[in-house]
Each structure stands twice: as structure tokens, then as C-alpha cells.
Scaffold this motif. Sequence first.
Motif: not given
Length: 375
Positions: A223-232, A250-253, A269-282
Motif C-alpha cells: 500500500r505504501n509503495a503504491f501510494a508513493g508511486y501515485a504521488a511520484a 511525507g514517507q518519501y520525504g 510544493y510539499p505534496e510533490l515528490i521526485l521519482a528518484y533523487y535526480d529525476s522528475m516524472s512526467f
Amino acid sequence: MDHNILKKSLRIAAVLSFFLFCAFAFSGCGHYSNREAAEWFQENVVDEGIMVSKEYTDRENSSGDAERVWTAHLKDLPEVEFELISHRTVSLFVTYDMETTYHLEMGRFYLENYMDSSPSALSGLETGTDVSEEHLTVSGIYDTASEIDTICREMGNLEDYIAAQEYPCQITYALAYREPLTFDAAEEPFTMRYTCVSEDGGASDPDILNAGTLADTLQNRARNAFAGYAAAYRLETDQFTEDQLDAAAGQYGSLRFSITRPDGTELCYPELILAYYDSMSFGCLYEVLVREGTFQVSGTPEEFTFTAANGSVCSFSYSYRVPGNSSDETSGGMPRLGSFYYLSGETKVILTDAPLIDSERFSALTGLTFDTLDH
């Protein structure tokens, strides 16, 4: 003899002696014998009576290293044969270690018996072997968050069955979201999915997860991984509440980031996260552009257009992907995967095998920069 020459000779002799000592200490005398292999098995795998063949087979593994292989079985379970493998590795020194297919063969044996008694117990799940081919794997793919509980319950029931058997066996359980827009199942292994989580079932090691908690642990991690995927990736967000997405961010802070505008203004924008440390998703790019409000954005996180900093109209979509070519290999000898791209006007700009943009391309497109908050 000259005193300096004598000292130099003694120094060389000492160094040679050290290397000879290390070679002896690390290499042992050669391959394990069948008696030594049996002792290793009882000390490290299962402390049960074991029958080991007198004859062995010499072979090379996929890395070209020499192996000596015995067939074996537990004294009271002759119907399950497995291998004891004395493995020779050459690096700085020659070393020998042991491996076994015990867990793999016992897993197959238990699984067959389990399916005989409950043919539909693992409906929709797949079985295979792990990368080392030492363990059986049971894996499942879900399309919605509601399917996670069913998959984990089936895996937990199997683990309960195995835990109740006389002899221990370790199976690896894994599940992941299908990721239809960001993952190519025909080209990439199951475990490369962003959402893939796995747990090892019980074995002789008491520190390994026990059967009573496996299903719950897998559920929570999935569940956490799926939510992290949706957020990223900003996909499947309708399967979560805003609070759940905020919690995932927050979990992937460590993947939260700041945006710096050309005038030096820095914001987050605290509700947004990168997919990886140096990469942003479309999808994350879309959300940033919308929040900035100056790029004439139209569309959705899945497919959108905007006016770039240089005035060109750019189009991004998770469906923009050119197929890979199995005959075209990378420098590492692996088949080249398909590549995502975006359109700048009518020009197709090829990216990588993931729908991501790095900070350099982000800056070129927007005139902004991004960096993780803990950089």
C-alpha cells in the motif's frame, strides 16, 4: 652480501610469504568433499540427517566459475532431491564456498502438495525462481489497491501451510502494481517495477519474517509503495485520498524538492515528490507547471502540452515511447530497452527507458531548477 641488498631481499620474502599465507587462508585446500558439504548443510541450512551422493559432477556456472555438484536428500524425505554445490571463485585469490538448491526444491514440493489440496488457492499468482535460482518465488500483480489484500491473504495462507510442515523452507513472496504506463513487462523483469515489494517466508533463521506477520507486512509495504508511486508519477491518484497522498509524500520525504525561479525565489510544493533523487516524472512536471501558472498548460498529468521557456510548444505523454530492439545491445551486453520521448514542436526528443526528466532538461524546458531539500 651488501647490507641494503639483504634488507631488500628479506622485505620481498616477507611480502611473498604474506601473499602465500593469504592465498592459503582464503582458498582452503580445494573443493568441499561430500562429507564437508553435508556438515555445511547441517550447520547452515537444516540440522537434519542427510544423504549425499558419493559421486559428483563438475560443471561451469553462468559466470564461468567451476562448480562441484552432489545430489542429496534428507534422510527421511528421499522423494525431494536437491543439489549441494561447492563453488570456486577466482578473484585476487581462489576461494571456495557452498550453495544449495534445498529451499528451491522443498518449495516446489510443498507448493505441489498445497495446490493438490487447494487447486485455486493461488489464483492469479505466478511462481518462478529468484535471481540466484536458490528460492521459489510467488508473485502477484494488482491493478487496484483493493486487490492487494486478496493477494497478500493468498500468500499468507501458503506461508502458514509451509510453516506447519516438518521441514523448514524459505520462499520469496513479491507483489507489485502493474504500472501499465511506466513499465514494459515484455522487456523488464518483475522486480524492476517501482512498486515491487518482497518478503522472505520462514526458514531455519529465526530472524526471518514468521508466517503470522507476512501477510500484514506485505499489505502495508505494498500500500505504501503504491501510494508513493501515485504521488511520484501522479497516476492512479483517484485510488487514494488527499490525506493518503500527503502521507506518502511525507514517507518519501527525502524525495521532496525545492524549485528555484530565475529571480532567485525558492519554494517547495510539499505534496510533490521526485521519482528518484535526480529525476522528475512526467506527471510531476505537469503539477509543477500548473502550480507555477506561467506555462499555458493544458491536459492532465498523463498527457499534456505547455509553452516552454524558449517559446516552443512541448507535448508530454506516458504513451510516448519508441520500442526497444532485442538485437541492439547496451555496452553491458543487455538488450536495449524502449525509450520514452517528448515532442518539442514537431521534433521527437528521445529520453531514457523511464518517463523521467533530469534537472538539466527541466531547467532547459522551464528556466527553473529543482533540487532535493536535503542537498
